[in-house]
Design a protein around this motif. Structure first.
Motif, PDB file in Angstrom:
ATOM      1  N   GLY A 121       0.854  -1.183   0.000  1.00 47.88           N
ATOM      2  CA  GLY A 121       0.000   0.000   0.000  1.00 47.88           C
ATOM      3  C   GLY A 121       0.885   1.226   0.000  1.00 47.88           C
ATOM      4  N   ALA A 122       0.574   2.207  -0.869  1.00 38.31           N
ATOM      5  CA  ALA A 122       1.446   3.379  -1.013  1.00 38.31           C
ATOM      6  C   ALA A 122       0.651   4.671  -0.902  1.00 38.31           C
ATOM      7  N   ASP A 123       1.097   5.539  -0.008  1.00 39.16           N
ATOM      8  CA  ASP A 123       0.539   6.878   0.171  1.00 39.16           C
ATOM      9  C   ASP A 123       1.503   7.864  -0.480  1.00 39.16           C
ATOM     10  N   VAL A 124       1.000   8.817  -1.230  1.00 42.87           N
ATOM     11  CA  VAL A 124       1.852   9.720  -2.011  1.00 42.87           C
ATOM     12  C   VAL A 124       1.724  11.145  -1.492  1.00 42.87           C
ATOM     13  N   ALA A 125       2.857  11.776  -1.208  1.00 44.70           N
ATOM     14  CA  ALA A 125       2.883  13.176  -0.780  1.00 44.70           C
ATOM     15  C   ALA A 125       3.423  14.037  -1.911  1.00 44.70           C
ATOM     16  N   GLY A 129      -0.814  -1.144  -4.620  1.00 44.20           N
ATOM     17  CA  GLY A 129      -1.922  -0.196  -4.596  1.00 44.20           C
ATOM     18  C   GLY A 129      -1.433   1.189  -4.239  1.00 44.20           C
ATOM     19  N   VAL A 130      -1.527   2.124  -5.171  1.00 40.45           N
ATOM     20  CA  VAL A 130      -1.048   3.497  -4.971  1.00 40.45           C
ATOM     21  C   VAL A 130      -2.258   4.425  -4.895  1.00 40.45           C
ATOM     22  N   GLU A 131      -2.316   5.253  -3.859  1.00 43.32           N
ATOM     23  CA  GLU A 131      -3.431   6.181  -3.733  1.00 43.32           C
ATOM     24  C   GLU A 131      -3.438   7.134  -4.928  1.00 43.32           C
ATOM     25  N   ASN A 132      -4.589   7.226  -5.602  1.00 47.77           N
ATOM     26  CA  ASN A 132      -4.647   7.997  -6.846  1.00 47.77           C
ATOM     27  C   ASN A 132      -5.147   9.426  -6.625  1.00 47.77           C
ATOM     28  N   ASN A 133      -4.577  10.108  -5.627  1.00 44.32           N
ATOM     29  CA  ASN A 133      -4.873  11.534  -5.466  1.00 44.32           C
ATOM     30  C   ASN A 133      -4.095  12.310  -6.530  1.00 44.32           C
ATOM     31  N   ASN A 134      -4.071  13.644  -6.428  1.00 42.43           N
ATOM     32  CA  ASN A 134      -3.420  14.451  -7.468  1.00 42.43           C
ATOM     33  C   ASN A 134      -1.971  14.027  -7.703  1.00 42.43           C
ATOM     34  N   GLY A 191      -0.597  11.300  -6.594  1.00 38.27           N
ATOM     35  CA  GLY A 191      -0.559   9.869  -6.869  1.00 38.27           C
ATOM     36  C   GLY A 191      -0.693   9.559  -8.344  1.00 38.27           C
ATOM     37  N   LEU A 192      -1.423  10.403  -9.087  1.00 41.09           N
ATOM     38  CA  LEU A 192      -1.563  10.183 -10.535  1.00 41.09           C
ATOM     39  C   LEU A 192      -0.205  10.280 -11.226  1.00 41.09           C
ATOM     40  N   THR A 193       0.632  11.203 -10.733  1.00 43.53           N
ATOM     41  CA  THR A 193       1.985  11.329 -11.298  1.00 43.53           C
ATOM     42  C   THR A 193       2.786  10.059 -11.022  1.00 43.53           C
ATOM     43  N   THR A 194       2.677   9.545  -9.798  1.00 41.86           N
ATOM     44  CA  THR A 194       3.385   8.314  -9.435  1.00 41.86           C
ATOM     45  C   THR A 194       2.900   7.145 -10.277  1.00 41.86           C
ATOM     46  N   LEU A 195       1.592   7.040 -10.445  1.00 36.86           N
ATOM     47  CA  LEU A 195       1.019   5.948 -11.243  1.00 36.86           C
ATOM     48  C   LEU A 195       1.431   6.051 -12.710  1.00 36.86           C
ATOM     49  N   THR A 196       1.527   7.277 -13.218  1.00 36.05           N
ATOM     50  CA  THR A 196       1.960   7.467 -14.611  1.00 36.05           C
ATOM     51  C   THR A 196       3.372   6.926 -14.802  1.00 36.05           C
ATOM     52  N   THR A 197       4.248   7.202 -13.822  1.00 39.20           N
ATOM     53  CA  THR A 197       5.621   6.672 -13.885  1.00 39.20           C
ATOM     54  C   THR A 197       5.608   5.149 -13.884  1.00 39.20           C
ATOM     55  N   LYS A 247     -22.770  -0.896 -15.053  1.00 38.49           N
ATOM     56  CA  LYS A 247     -21.507  -1.588 -15.281  1.00 38.49           C
ATOM     57  C   LYS A 247     -20.509  -1.272 -14.168  1.00 38.49           C
ATOM     58  N   VAL A 248     -19.610  -2.192 -13.955  1.00 34.18           N
ATOM     59  CA  VAL A 248     -18.531  -1.975 -13.000  1.00 34.18           C
ATOM     60  C   VAL A 248     -17.368  -1.320 -13.751  1.00 34.18           C
ATOM     61  N   THR A 249     -16.961  -0.172 -13.273  1.00 33.21           N
ATOM     62  CA  THR A 249     -15.842   0.523 -13.913  1.00 33.21           C
ATOM     63  C   THR A 249     -14.604   0.413 -13.022  1.00 33.21           C
ATOM     64  N   GLN A 250     -13.465   0.542 -13.664  1.00 28.83           N
ATOM     65  CA  GLN A 250     -12.206   0.430 -12.933  1.00 28.83           C
ATOM     66  C   GLN A 250     -11.374   1.695 -13.116  1.00 28.83           C
ATOM     67  N   LYS A 251     -10.664   2.083 -12.053  1.00 29.37           N
ATOM     68  CA  LYS A 251      -9.784   3.240 -12.101  1.00 29.37           C
ATOM     69  C   LYS A 251      -8.451   2.843 -11.493  1.00 29.37           C
ATOM     70  N   LEU A 252      -7.378   3.180 -12.165  1.00 25.69           N
ATOM     71  CA  LEU A 252      -6.062   2.788 -11.708  1.00 25.69           C
ATOM     72  C   LEU A 252      -5.759   3.417 -10.351  1.00 25.69           C
ATOM     73  N   GLY A 253      -5.328   2.601  -9.389  1.00 20.82           N
ATOM     74  CA  GLY A 253      -4.930   3.091  -8.075  1.00 20.82           C
ATOM     75  C   GLY A 253      -6.034   2.995  -7.038  1.00 20.82           C
ATOM     76  N   TRP A 254      -5.657   3.197  -5.795  1.00 22.12           N
ATOM     77  CA  TRP A 254      -6.612   3.157  -4.687  1.00 22.12           C
ATOM     78  C   TRP A 254      -7.232   4.542  -4.494  1.00 22.12           C
TER      79      TRP A 254
END
Length: 583
Positions: free
Chosen positions: A382-386, A437-442, A444-450, A471-478
């Motif tokens: 689990g990853a929290d992004v600052a 699992g990376v938190e997809n806050n603002n 976090g989106l940069t981290t997920l893109t990397t 439908k069930v939709t999916q979004k990258l990250g927590w």
């Protein structure tokens, strides 16, 4: 170098051998109101050894001391400052207490040191007025004074919150006593620190018992522990003091006490649980007499409140900084966890030419490891992004074992979000391509893109149901939201309360102590504190539970599920009575 005469050696030791000077010449008033020679107690020896080691190695002498009450630290620091000021020319020293009564007490210590010195080594004194002890020729005749001016050194005593604190333009020694109780300590210390040159022959000490969390002292302590300032953190638990012990009235009373703390109970999971006093004794090697003193002090000096005792007489820094809010996590459980926390391996991860990842040991590394990955084992992270600012929140990641539910490693530090993605990639690969699992806050989106660019494949996707499309939709990250946060924190609170998680990190436990329920029912870190590892752990737990169901309880042997039980059981029971602890 020519051999020193006895007289030369004497005066050399006078200036350079602090311990010899303190114990040979200084006098103190003890608790029985008697004037006795100053003999260093165990707590004072610990601090003295650290200071002398730093001096030998040419380090800047900056210390923050968190302590239990009545350890004799003010007596030591006043002695060290007195020694430096009364034996050297042109030294200016400042001692600041939290209230006038304490200021007077500290001045009287220095005054007594001076009065009890042998005539041979007592410097000339110009005046001693209750606030200033000035070592200078008192002669009014300037022609006489010019030939023999004296040391021209002085010790000033001040009270925090008054204008006198920052009068001196230069201070070579500063002792900030009970700084956690100062009014506006941040502003006062900002002024004081500008008055001290960054020279190795200067000394600054911030010393205090704790006064809750979120204040200047708490913030400075945490930064010192994390290596974010020049201060060396020194913690002195109550049991360092050999006087904190209480004899039993009889051998029968001692035996009864032993039986009480030796009780073994069974928790809701069938696990064997020891009393907290037993665990405390087992981890720190305490005697029954020390525990008896602890129990007596709680009942008679702390109004029967164990949390008040923990703040006044802590066993760990985390105990000292008790949250002043309503805690979310079970204090009883956190205290038990404290008995099994242990030092990790520190270091960083490095990509290898063959595509693998290796661990490089480094005490300043961002990664703490309690257990290295095992082949074939499945892990979740689990990853929290600052944001990555030096003074802001931290980015944190927790690695959990899907079988034992132990936290086996954490990543914790300040880093830009895109670079954090590279670190998480290495951490994931190191732990067998862990489910990440990376938190997809603002940020976090940069981290997920990397991570996507690096083609890390085992990433978590949040799932949501769209009522319109059905439908069930999916979004990258927590996704942490007003709906998911209470659920994830409640689940973490349950797993901590029931000891389902193996937590060996002092950092996680420290953050859990100061994670509170606010008046509006929301949960957050108390002001001045952090919750980065708490959020990372909560995300990791959700990943661990994803394929097992929300009500999952680890179904593995007790001695594996929670090493907590195994680690706190006395070896006596492991050898001859092992059947008691089998499932």
């Amino acid at each position: 170098m020519a051999k020193l005469t006895k007289e030369q050696l004497f005066f050399w030791k006078l200036k350079h051998d602090r311990k010899w000077y303190v114990e040979k010449f200084l006098k103190i008033r003890n608790k029985q109101a008697k004037i006795i020679s100053f003999v260093l107690n165990p707590a004072q020896k610990i601090v003295m050894d650290i200071i002398e080691k730093d001096e030998r190695e040419g380090r800047l002498k900056r210390y923050i001391v968190l302590k239990a009450r009545q350890m004799g630290l003010s007596t030591l620091f006043e002695a060290l400052i007195f020694h430096d000021t009364a034996n050297n020319d042109n030294k200016t020293s400042l001692i600041v207490a939290h209230e006038d009564t304490a200021s007077s007490n500290l001045f009287n210590m220095s005054k007594l040191y001076y009065e009890e010195l042998p005539d041979l080594i007592r410097p000339m004194k110009k005046y001693s007025n209750g606030r200033v002890l000035q070592f200078e020729n008192p002669e009014n005749d300037e022609s006489i004074k010019k030939d023999n001016p004296g040391l021209r050194s002085k010790i000033t005593i001040a009270t925090a919150g008054t204008g006198e604190v920052a009068r001196s333009s230069t201070n070579h020694n500063v002792h900030a006593s009970e700084v956690a109780f100062w009014p506006d300590a941040s502003t006062t210390m900002l002024s004081l620190m500008q008055s001290v040159p960054d020279e190795t022959n200067t000394l600054v000490v911030l010393e205090s018992t704790a006064n809750g969390v979120g204040d200047y002292f708490h913030d400075m302590w945490n930064k010192a522990v994390r290596g974010e300032n020049e201060f060396t953190p020194i913690f002195l638990a109550w049991f360092v003091d050999p006087t904190y012990t209480r004899n039993f009235p009889s051998e029968a009373a001692k035996q009864q006490f032993l039986e009480e703390i030796s009780i073994i109970s069974t928790d809701g999971n069938g696990g064997q649980v020891r009393t907290y006093e037993w665990e405390l004794m087992n981890k720190h090697g305490l005697t029954l007499e020390q525990l008896n003193w602890r129990r007596y002090t709680i009942a008679n000096k702390c109004q029967g409140d164990e949390e008040k005792f923990m703040q006044e007489y802590p066993s760990t820094p985390e105990e000292a900084f008790i949250s002043s809010g309503r805690p979310k996590f079970s204090i009883k459980a956190l205290k038990k966890y404290q008995t099994i926390t242990k030092a990790p391996q520190r270091g960083y991860l490095q990509l290898c030419p063959d595509g693998g990842v290796s661990f490089i040991e480094d005490p300043n590394g961002y990664i703490s490891i309690w257990k290295h990955p095992e082949p074939g084992q499945f892990y979740c992270i689990g990853a929290d992004v600052a944001e990555g600012l030096v003074e802001g929140d931290y980015s944190a990641a927790c690695v959990g074992n899907s079988e034992t539910f132990d936290i086996e490693a954490i990543w914790h530090g300040h880093i830009d979000p895109d670079l954090y993605g590279l670190e998480l990639q290495k951490l994931g690969k190191f732990y067998n391509d862990a489910y990440l699992g990376v938190e997809n806050n603002n940020h976090g989106l940069t981290t997920l893109t990397t991570l996507k660019k690096q083609e890390y494949w085992n990433l978590y996707f949040s799932k949501s149901y769209d009522k319109i499309s059905e439908k069930v939709t999916q979004k990258l990250g927590w996704t942490t939201s007003s709906r998911t946060k209470p659920l994830m924190i409640d689940k973490l609170a349950e797993f901590i309360r029931e000891f389902y998680l193996g937590i060996y990190s002092d950092l996680i436990i420290s953050e859990a102590f100061t994670y509170i329920i606010e008046d509006n029912g929301k949960t957050n870190a108390q002001i001045g504190c952090y919750d980065d590892t708490i959020m990372a752990t909560a995300i990791m737990l959700q990943l661990l539970l994803e394929g097992k169901g929300d009500s999952y309880v680890p179904e593995i042997p007790i001695d594996q599920r929670n090493n907590i039980k195994k680690d706190i059981i006395d070896p006596l029971f492991e050898s001859n009575e092992s059947d008691e602890f089998s499932d």
